[in-house]
Design a protein around this motif. Structure first.
Motif, PDB file in Angstrom:
ATOM      1  N   PHE A   1       0.806  -1.221   0.000  1.00 59.14           N
ATOM      2  CA  PHE A   1       0.000   0.000   0.000  1.00 59.14           C
ATOM      3  C   PHE A   1       0.837   1.268   0.000  1.00 59.14           C
ATOM      4  N   LYS A   2       2.160   1.104  -0.137  1.00 57.54           N
ATOM      5  CA  LYS A   2       3.060   2.245  -0.286  1.00 57.54           C
ATOM      6  C   LYS A   2       2.814   3.307   0.779  1.00 57.54           C
ATOM      7  N   SER A   3       2.587   2.849   1.998  1.00 56.84           N
ATOM      8  CA  SER A   3       2.233   3.773   3.067  1.00 56.84           C
ATOM      9  C   SER A   3       2.936   3.364   4.352  1.00 56.84           C
ATOM     10  N   GLU A   4       3.326   4.349   5.126  1.00 57.96           N
ATOM     11  CA  GLU A   4       3.899   4.077   6.447  1.00 57.96           C
ATOM     12  C   GLU A   4       2.762   3.949   7.444  1.00 57.96           C
ATOM     13  N   PRO A   5       2.518   2.767   7.978  1.00 60.52           N
ATOM     14  CA  PRO A   5       1.352   2.594   8.862  1.00 60.52           C
ATOM     15  C   PRO A   5       1.541   3.301  10.205  1.00 60.52           C
ATOM     16  N   LEU A   6       0.446   3.838  10.725  1.00 60.11           N
ATOM     17  CA  LEU A   6       0.430   4.370  12.077  1.00 60.11           C
ATOM     18  C   LEU A   6       0.083   3.227  13.014  1.00 60.11           C
ATOM     19  N   TRP A   7       1.027   2.846  13.868  1.00 62.27           N
ATOM     20  CA  TRP A   7       0.799   1.772  14.833  1.00 62.27           C
ATOM     21  C   TRP A   7       0.220   2.355  16.118  1.00 62.27           C
ATOM     22  N   ILE A   8      -0.827   1.705  16.633  1.00 58.65           N
ATOM     23  CA  ILE A   8      -1.394   2.111  17.915  1.00 58.65           C
ATOM     24  C   ILE A   8      -0.525   1.524  19.014  1.00 58.65           C
ATOM     25  N   GLU A   9       0.249   2.387  19.638  1.00 60.66           N
ATOM     26  CA  GLU A   9       1.223   1.967  20.639  1.00 60.66           C
ATOM     27  C   GLU A   9       1.434   3.106  21.626  1.00 60.66           C
ATOM     28  N   PRO A  10       2.106   2.850  22.747  1.00 62.73           N
ATOM     29  CA  PRO A  10       2.329   3.913  23.724  1.00 62.73           C
ATOM     30  C   PRO A  10       2.977   5.136  23.086  1.00 62.73           C
ATOM     31  N   GLY A  11       2.448   6.303  23.451  1.00 60.94           N
ATOM     32  CA  GLY A  11       2.998   7.547  22.926  1.00 60.94           C
ATOM     33  C   GLY A  11       2.102   8.262  21.935  1.00 60.94           C
ATOM     34  N   ILE A  12       1.123   7.546  21.359  1.00 59.52           N
ATOM     35  CA  ILE A  12       0.228   8.228  20.427  1.00 59.52           C
ATOM     36  C   ILE A  12      -0.838   8.997  21.215  1.00 59.52           C
ATOM     37  N   LYS A  13      -1.467   9.975  20.563  1.00 64.17           N
ATOM     38  CA  LYS A  13      -2.518  10.759  21.189  1.00 64.17           C
ATOM     39  C   LYS A  13      -3.812   9.959  21.203  1.00 64.17           C
ATOM     40  N   THR A  14      -4.419   9.854  22.391  1.00 56.64           N
ATOM     41  CA  THR A  14      -5.679   9.123  22.514  1.00 56.64           C
ATOM     42  C   THR A  14      -6.797   9.966  23.104  1.00 56.64           C
ATOM     43  N   GLY A  15      -6.466  11.035  23.828  1.00 54.16           N
ATOM     44  CA  GLY A  15      -7.477  11.813  24.523  1.00 54.16           C
ATOM     45  C   GLY A  15      -7.899  11.183  25.830  1.00 54.16           C
ATOM     46  N   LEU A  16      -7.248  10.078  26.208  1.00 55.53           N
ATOM     47  CA  LEU A  16      -7.554   9.380  27.452  1.00 55.53           C
ATOM     48  C   LEU A  16      -6.365   9.439  28.405  1.00 55.53           C
ATOM     49  N   LYS A  17      -6.662   9.534  29.690  1.00 55.24           N
ATOM     50  CA  LYS A  17      -5.633   9.356  30.706  1.00 55.24           C
ATOM     51  C   LYS A  17      -5.705   7.918  31.175  1.00 55.24           C
ATOM     52  N   VAL A  18      -4.629   7.171  30.995  1.00 54.87           N
ATOM     53  CA  VAL A  18      -4.623   5.747  31.313  1.00 54.87           C
ATOM     54  C   VAL A  18      -4.098   5.560  32.732  1.00 54.87           C
ATOM     55  N   LEU A  19      -4.960   5.091  33.620  1.00 54.08           N
ATOM     56  CA  LEU A  19      -4.591   4.930  35.032  1.00 54.08           C
ATOM     57  C   LEU A  19      -4.241   3.476  35.328  1.00 54.08           C
ATOM     58  N   LEU A  20      -3.192   2.993  34.675  1.00 53.14           N
ATOM     59  CA  LEU A  20      -2.703   1.642  34.916  1.00 53.14           C
ATOM     60  C   LEU A  20      -1.328   1.708  35.568  1.00 53.14           C
ATOM     61  N   ASP A  21      -0.987   0.653  36.305  1.00 46.89           N
ATOM     62  CA  ASP A  21       0.343   0.593  36.909  1.00 46.89           C
ATOM     63  C   ASP A  21       1.418   0.613  35.829  1.00 46.89           C
ATOM     64  N   ASN A  22       1.162  -0.076  34.718  1.00 45.18           N
ATOM     65  CA  ASN A  22       2.107  -0.105  33.594  1.00 45.18           C
ATOM     66  C   ASN A  22       1.321   0.077  32.303  1.00 45.18           C
ATOM     67  N   PRO A  23       1.089   1.322  31.868  1.00 45.35           N
ATOM     68  CA  PRO A  23       0.278   1.562  30.662  1.00 45.35           C
ATOM     69  C   PRO A  23       0.809   0.867  29.419  1.00 45.35           C
ATOM     70  N   ALA A  24       2.111   0.569  29.372  1.00 43.03           N
ATOM     71  CA  ALA A  24       2.697  -0.045  28.175  1.00 43.03           C
ATOM     72  C   ALA A  24       2.172  -1.457  27.944  1.00 43.03           C
ATOM     73  N   GLU A  25       1.627  -2.116  28.987  1.00 41.69           N
ATOM     74  CA  GLU A  25       1.152  -3.488  28.824  1.00 41.69           C
ATOM     75  C   GLU A  25      -0.290  -3.554  28.329  1.00 41.69           C
ATOM     76  N   LEU A  26      -0.942  -2.423  28.189  1.00 41.32           N
ATOM     77  CA  LEU A  26      -2.337  -2.392  27.754  1.00 41.32           C
ATOM     78  C   LEU A  26      -2.436  -2.779  26.286  1.00 41.32           C
ATOM     79  N   GLY A  27      -3.303  -3.755  25.971  1.00 42.36           N
ATOM     80  CA  GLY A  27      -3.506  -4.174  24.589  1.00 42.36           C
ATOM     81  C   GLY A  27      -4.041  -3.045  23.734  1.00 42.36           C
ATOM     82  N   ALA A  28      -3.501  -2.912  22.529  1.00 45.45           N
ATOM     83  CA  ALA A  28      -3.885  -1.808  21.650  1.00 45.45           C
ATOM     84  C   ALA A  28      -5.377  -1.827  21.356  1.00 45.45           C
TER      85      ALA A  28
END
Length: 266
Positions: free
Chosen positions: A88-115
């Motif tokens: 598709f000749k495109s650089e995909p945007l991966w949903i991963e820690p660091g992207i803008k979501t508009g949510l505050k994630v109140l987890l002990d380790n937000p990085a482990e949250l499934g996308a």
């Protein structure tokens, strides 16, 4: 035409969705498809399968200008990334820690949250507001909770209904595989009917038991369900208010829009 390809990669299926960006922020999904998730498939196998689906729907692959993807299968990420870049000749945007979501994630380790879970929460809030409980009937069944402040509080993860049915078949030598569906009667008159009733109503009871506790703790929450078995379970649930089959794909569209850099003013 400028199209967005949204890709939701689960343990069982890869769901593809096409959005027309010219239709604006509330543009509906144009087409969606499911592929089996396979760790053995190559880049070209994924590529040719997706091109065949687009061709069947009359969509020119060259019209796909942007791609957004969420995945809960990390070993597949290199193959998936190469598939989307090459075909598709495109650089995909991966949903991963660091992207803008508009949510505050109140987890002990937000990085482990499934996308997929954050994507469902974002889409649910956009469509139904807060507080929210999103239930996803996938390989696992997940319950995700967002409070009235739009804070993601966490959730609950259970074995999916198909996992339960397969475990029953695997561990009981005289019991067959059965179709997962609402049975005609509560008390089965055959082994298959009895299994269907136990699987179906047992799972409905589990879902409603969890939702009853969640709603007691977070009263006023809107409950929305998605995933392959949502339409099967929801009619018998006392607490599921809405079924949104394309919730995850729509969340991917919303997150892609949130993460676009504004055009510089001239």
């Amino acid at each position: 035409m400028s199209l967005l390809l949204a890709v939701d990669v689960g343990n069982t299926n890869i769901v593809l969705g096409i959005f027309d960006l010219a239709a604006g922020e509330g543009g509906p999904i144009l087409h969606s498809w499911r592929l089996a998730t396979s760790r053995e498939r190559t880049v070209d196998e994924y590529g040719l399968s997706s091109l065949a689906l687009l061709k069947h729907a009359g969509i020119d692959p060259a019209a796909i200008r942007h791609v957004v993807i969420s995945s809960v299968v990390p070993p597949l990420h290199p193959v998936l990334d190469a598939w989307l870049r090459v075909y598709f000749k495109s650089e995909p945007l991966w949903i991963e820690p660091g992207i803008k979501t508009g949510l505050k994630v109140l987890l002990d380790n937000p990085a482990e949250l499934g996308a997929d879970r954050i994507v469902n929460a974002v889409a649910g809030l956009e469509a139904y507001g807060a507080p929210l409980i999103a239930v996803d009937f996938g390989t696992a069944t997940t319950f995700d909770v967002v409070n009235e402040k739009r804070e993601y509080l966490g959730g609950i993860i259970c074995p999916g209904l198909k996992i339960s049915a397969e475990a029953l078949f695997q561990r009981a030598s005289r019991l067959p595989r059965v179709e997962i569906a609402e049975p005609e009667r509560l008390v089965g008159r055959s082994t298959i009917q009895a299994m269907q009733s136990g699987l179906y109503y047992g799972y409905v009871g589990q879902v409603d038991g969890i939702l009853e506790r969640l709603l007691a703790e977070y009263p006023g929450s809107k409950v929305v369900a998605t995933g392959g078995l949502a339409k099967v379970i929801a009619p018998s649930s006392r607490f599921i208010h809405e079924v949104a089959p394309d919730l995850t794909l729509d969340g991917l569209r919303i997150l892609w829009l949130k993460n676009q850099k504004p055009c510089p003013s001239r």
